[in-house]
Design a protein around this motif. Structure first.
Motif, PDB file in Angstrom:
ATOM      1  N   ILE A   8       0.843  -1.202   0.000  1.00 25.17           N
ATOM      2  CA  ILE A   8       0.000   0.000   0.000  1.00 25.17           C
ATOM      3  C   ILE A   8       0.878   1.253   0.000  1.00 25.17           C
ATOM      4  O   ILE A   8       0.620   2.212  -0.731  1.00 25.17           O
ATOM      5  CB  ILE A   8      -0.939  -0.007   1.225  1.00 25.17           C
ATOM      6  N   LEU A  12       1.014   4.142  -3.034  1.00 30.88           N
ATOM      7  CA  LEU A  12       0.784   5.575  -2.837  1.00 30.88           C
ATOM      8  C   LEU A  12       2.015   6.389  -3.225  1.00 30.88           C
ATOM      9  O   LEU A  12       1.911   7.450  -3.850  1.00 30.88           O
ATOM     10  CB  LEU A  12       0.401   5.842  -1.381  1.00 30.88           C
ATOM     11  N   GLU A  30      -8.368   6.560   5.160  1.00 29.54           N
ATOM     12  CA  GLU A  30      -8.060   5.206   5.616  1.00 29.54           C
ATOM     13  C   GLU A  30      -9.188   4.247   5.248  1.00 29.54           C
ATOM     14  O   GLU A  30      -8.940   3.099   4.869  1.00 29.54           O
ATOM     15  CB  GLU A  30      -7.826   5.207   7.131  1.00 29.54           C
ATOM     16  N   LEU A  33      -8.996   3.426   1.465  1.00 31.39           N
ATOM     17  CA  LEU A  33      -7.843   2.574   1.173  1.00 31.39           C
ATOM     18  C   LEU A  33      -8.039   1.162   1.718  1.00 31.39           C
ATOM     19  O   LEU A  33      -7.651   0.180   1.069  1.00 31.39           O
ATOM     20  CB  LEU A  33      -6.561   3.188   1.739  1.00 31.39           C
ATOM     21  N   GLN A  36     -10.305  -0.515  -0.664  1.00 32.58           N
ATOM     22  CA  GLN A  36      -9.629  -0.748  -1.943  1.00 32.58           C
ATOM     23  C   GLN A  36      -8.711  -1.964  -1.883  1.00 32.58           C
ATOM     24  O   GLN A  36      -8.643  -2.750  -2.828  1.00 32.58           O
ATOM     25  CB  GLN A  36      -8.824   0.501  -2.334  1.00 32.58           C
ATOM     26  N   VAL A  44      -3.623  -0.094   6.889  1.00 30.10           N
ATOM     27  CA  VAL A  44      -3.486   1.146   6.117  1.00 30.10           C
ATOM     28  C   VAL A  44      -2.724   2.187   6.931  1.00 30.10           C
ATOM     29  O   VAL A  44      -1.844   2.882   6.417  1.00 30.10           O
ATOM     30  CB  VAL A  44      -4.871   1.691   5.707  1.00 30.10           C
TER      31      VAL A  44
END
Length: 350
Positions: A8, A12, A30, A33, A36, A44
């Motif tokens: 993650i 990003l 958060e 994400l 996702q 996260v």
């Protein structure tokens, strides 16, 4: 296996470095994400903590998480000692996305000029140097001192054994050379050839292209060295009636070689077949147009800049990074226009 929180974080960071999230932009929450990536907010949060440690993002309580206005990457200066303008373009393209400044020095012709170029860049306060090494670089004590002190350096276009590990971004020269050799063996059935270079065979790109050609042909072409790229090519004339083809180390040499052959009433490809490497602009305007290998030079530059950013952030990187190439068939190898199109179509299908 890479932990999910690092995946993650890398996802990003890549978006930030590519400019998809700009300084001051708010990144997804958060909750978004975690949905996702089908994970928990705790995972996260751990990913965001990694980016915050690097100074890339700033979390503001009650407001959200933002790309740092002045992050550690955007403040850095990168020096460039590279001759190829397409590679330079790729470096600058990447750096412009992240806000890093680039300083390009003029082309260096010898060891002393290379040393002066490095000194000039250091005087500008650069945080790392991307350079195209030459055989002279082996004796560059300034460069060796920088590497010994872990100063970020990335080589492009060729690798040199300088006694220190240096991350390098190069075209897959062996693969490109082998495609040329195989084409000439399978399509044109050539039995003899020479390989012409102006640089030493210790240069990785020179040697690997030759090695690929040799393996593609299944025999070893004789190596001919000319004094310099814009020097005297008259020695190739004596081979014009003895061999089936001439492989030049790059397109600029091939064009000069073609000029010399034509001046001596040697027809291409009827009398001898000629091949280059690079897919430089001159390969399309010379007559006959030159069969060659295309390198994604801009991608080499972008990849080198990406590695430099990682080095500046004290991250581990791969030492050898190869960019794949593509065979470009034109008339100088003996292919007629229709054959040229058929070969290209076949390659695209495969």
């Amino acid at each position: 296996m890479i932990p999910l929180y690092l995946k993650i974080a890398n996802y990003l960071e890549t978006k930030i470095l590519k400019g998809e999230y700009l300084p001051g932009d708010k990144i997804p929450s958060e909750n978004i994400l975690s949905e996702q990536f089908n994970t928990t907010r705790t995972t996260v949060r751990k990913a965001l903590a990694e980016l915050e440690k690097k100074g890339i993002i700033t979390r503001v309580f009650g407001l959200g998480t933002f790309v740092t206005e002045i992050n550690i990457v955007s403040k850095k200066k990168i020096g460039i000692i590279v001759q190829n303008t397409k590679i330079v373009y790729g470096i600058i393209k990447f750096c412009s996305k992240i806000g890093s400044k680039c300083f390009v020095v003029e082309r260096v012709e010898n060891l002393e000029a290379e040393k002066q170029a490095i000194k000039q860049l250091l005087s500008m306060g650069v945080d790392g140097i991307i350079m195209e090494p030459t055989v002279n670089s082996i004796a560059n004590d300034i460069l060796k001192s920088l590497l010994q002190n872990n100063f970020p350096v990335v080589f492009v276009d060729r690798s040199i054994d300088i006694g220190f590990p240096v991350p390098t971004v190069i075209n897959n020269n062996y693969s490109g050379g082998k495609m040329l050799g195989e084409h000439m063996r399978k399509v044109h059935k050539i039995k003899s050839a020479i390989y012409v270079t102006s640089e030493d065979m210790t240069i990785s790109s020179v040697y690997e292209r030759y090695n690929g050609i040799k393996d593609g042909l299944k025999f070893s072409p004789e190596i001919i060295k000319v004094p310099k790229i814009d020097g005297d090519y008259s020695q190739i004339i004596k081979f014009a009636k003895k061999v089936d083809a001439i492989f030049f180390c790059n397109d600029m040499m091939a064009v000069r070689g073609i000029t010399t052959l034509l001046q001596n009433n040697i027809k291409i490809p009827n009398d001898i077949k000629v091949l280059g490497y690079d897919n430089d602009y001159v390969s399309k305007i010379v007559n006959p147009k030159l069969t060659t290998v295309n390198q994604d030079l801009s991608l080499i530059g972008e990849t080198a800049a990406s590695l430099m950013v990682s080095l500046i952030k004290n991250e581990k990187v791969e030492l050898e990074n190869k960019i794949e190439s593509k065979l470009i068939i034109r008339k100088s190898c003996g292919c007629k226009e229709e054959e040229e199109k058929n070969v290209q179509r076949k390659r695209q299908r495969n």
